[in-house]
Design an enzyme around this catalytic site. Structure first.
Site, mmCIF file in Angstrom:
data_model
loop_
_atom_site.group_PDB
_atom_site.id
_atom_site.type_symbol
_atom_site.label_atom_id
_atom_site.label_comp_id
_atom_site.label_asym_id
_atom_site.label_seq_id
_atom_site.Cartn_x
_atom_site.Cartn_y
_atom_site.Cartn_z
ATOM 1 N N LYS A 219 2.742 11.345 6.631
ATOM 2 C CA LYS A 219 2.421 10.738 8.368
ATOM 3 C C LYS A 219 2.198 11.355 9.231
ATOM 4 O O LYS A 219 2.075 13.400 9.175
ATOM 5 C CB LYS A 219 1.722 9.272 7.839
ATOM 6 C CG LYS A 219 0.994 8.584 7.137
ATOM 7 C CD LYS A 219 0.117 7.557 6.830
ATOM 8 C CE LYS A 219 0.032 7.024 6.018
ATOM 9 N NZ LYS A 219 -1.174 7.965 5.762
ATOM 10 N N ASP B 236 9.721 2.887 1.902
ATOM 11 C CA ASP B 236 8.450 3.533 2.067
ATOM 12 C C ASP B 236 8.335 3.793 3.949
ATOM 13 O O ASP B 236 7.368 2.024 3.523
ATOM 14 C CB ASP B 236 6.996 3.536 0.949
ATOM 15 C CG ASP B 236 6.417 4.016 1.507
ATOM 16 O OD1 ASP B 236 6.232 4.949 2.629
ATOM 17 O OD2 ASP B 236 5.055 3.686 0.863
ATOM 18 N N PHE C 275 0.825 -1.427 -0.005
ATOM 19 C CA PHE C 275 -0.264 0.572 -0.042
ATOM 20 C C PHE C 275 0.768 1.027 -0.107
ATOM 21 O O PHE C 275 1.909 1.021 1.361
ATOM 22 C CB PHE C 275 -0.756 -0.201 0.755
ATOM 23 C CG PHE C 275 -1.700 1.123 0.650
ATOM 24 C CD1 PHE C 275 -2.857 0.750 0.096
ATOM 25 C CD2 PHE C 275 -1.255 2.453 1.980
ATOM 26 C CE1 PHE C 275 -4.669 2.468 0.117
ATOM 27 C CE2 PHE C 275 -2.568 3.636 1.681
ATOM 28 C CZ PHE C 275 -3.129 3.471 1.084
#
Length: 404
Positions: free
Chosen positions: A259, A230, A145
């Site tokens: 984030k 990531d 993801f």
């Protein structure tokens, strides 16, 4: 709170009436928050065990981050990258130092960071490695993801994320996550990068086998391929280290961050790499109007300074062991498997008992907010400011839910 005039049902109906149904949120309507606690419109309090998918690592409204935002709001919020502002250099320098890299490229969202990483890797492949024009490929993992843009969903293996959004972008090879042999076999002379989550969050906090990440690092070095990590969900203290890669002593060629970098206040993302990689970009070749804006930089600089003390990494590691012990005590009592790294956990519930969605609804009724992912799997990701007592409270409530 007025019991006979609860506002939540009406607010839920309004949200469903006026928004596209691309999410299926729990029927909770939050109006305020502080630290690890949320309060809904009816005055009910909830312990936050999602932390905005790790965007709230430092809790809700961390005083140092709120102060930085307030101070910057009174001065300057946006210039675009057409000009230099006085928060920019400090942010880029301090983040580069935290990452151990030469350069930083600020963007806004995690997906933007991933898209930037893909573009930089391709350009590096053509200009530095010598890959023929239009032939670059990137190796990725099943269950990944990395975001929801059309390019990113082109290499997703989640049909909900991918179906009916084609035609799909070529240039990606998908291999099983954790399978070093398959990854090695997929690399050819036109491979420019391997793009991986060091821990797969959306998949249910899946930790790869020991030795996998060092193996990826070694093969990328040997085959002249960039290793792109990531760390948008796994980074910035979440796993008990600054980066999840740190647990195995691995340093990628490129970090993708987001984030928690925005402190739960503004969207901030960044790509960090050395000059021989990020230096391939020249003026006009990539950019963002809001990327690296003054407000974002002011907040994100304070985030980096919080991490530079090491306090939050230590809290995550220490409290993560308490969370692990509590959750492992529930295996065989409703939980089938538990995966924990720092304050990040994936729980597989016995599907004969309930789905992940049902478990989260029952937890919410007991004052704990979490999020299901696939089937009977849920994720726990409390803010790193959580206390031992709050962890114990959440585990107790989970035990009660599993016991029926």
């Amino acid at each position: 709170m007025v019991d006979d005039k609860l506002r939540t049902p009406g607010a839920v109906r309004d949200a469903e009436r006026w928004t596209a149904h691309n999410y299926h949120p729990l029927p909770v309507v939050i109006s305020s928050a502080e630290g690890a606690w949320l309060t809904d419109v009816d005055g009910r309090r909830y312990l936050d065990f999602l932390a905005g998918y790790s965007a709230l690592n430092f809790g809700h409204r961390h005083p140092q981050l709120i102060a930085a935002a307030h101070a910057q709001l009174d001065r300057l919020t946006l210039t675009s990258r057409a000009f230099i502002h006085d928060q920019f250099a400090d942010f880029c320098r301090e983040l580069a130092e935290l990452c151990g890299k030469d350069l930083v490229l600020p963007m806004n969202t995690g997906a933007e960071a991933v898209e930037t990483g893909i573009k930089v890797a391709r350009k590096w492949g053509y200009q530095v490695k010598g890959v023929p024009a239009g032939q670059a490929n990137i190796v990725v993992a099943e269950g990944n993801f990395h975001g929801r843009t059309t390019t990113i969903v082109s290499f997703s293996t989640d049909e909900d994320a991918r179906a009916d959004f084609g035609p799909y972008t070529p240039g990606f090879t998908v291999v099983p996550y954790g399978d070093l042999a398959a990854l090695t076999a997929a690399i050819d002379e036109n491979t420019v990068a391997v793009l991986l989550e060091p821990i797969q969050g959306e998949q249910g906090v899946v930790v790869p086998p020991e030795g996998y990440l060092p193996g990826v690092r070694q093969v990328c070095t040997e085959r002249d391929v960039l290793f792109i990590a990531d760390e948008i969900q796994s980074g910035l203290g979440r796993t008990g280290a600054t980066f999840a890669c740190d647990h195995e002593g691995v340093v990628p060629d490129m970090y993708l961050l987001g984030k928690a970098l925005g402190g739960g206040i503004v969207p901030v993302s960044a790509v960090a790499a050395n000059a021989d990689v990020l230096g391939v970009l020249k003026p006009g070749q990539h950019g963002s109007t809001f990327g690296g804006n003054p407000l974002a930089c002011a907040v994100a600089t304070e985030v980096v300074r919080l991490l530079a003390t090491g306090e939050f990494q230590r809290r995550s590691a220490e409290l993560g062991e308490r969370l692990r012990a509590g959750l492992e005590g529930l295996v065989g009592k409703g939980l089938v498997e538990v995966r924990v790294r720092g304050l990040w956990a994936g729980l597989d519930i016995d599907p004969a008992l309930m789905s992940g969605r049902e478990a989260c609804e029952r937890l919410a009724a007991r004052g704990v907010l979490a999020k299901d992912t696939h089937g009977s799997t849920i994720r726990l990701a409390p803010p790193l400011v959580i206390t031992e007592e709050e962890i114990d409270l959440a585990v107790t409530q989970l035990a009660e839910v599993l016991a029926g």
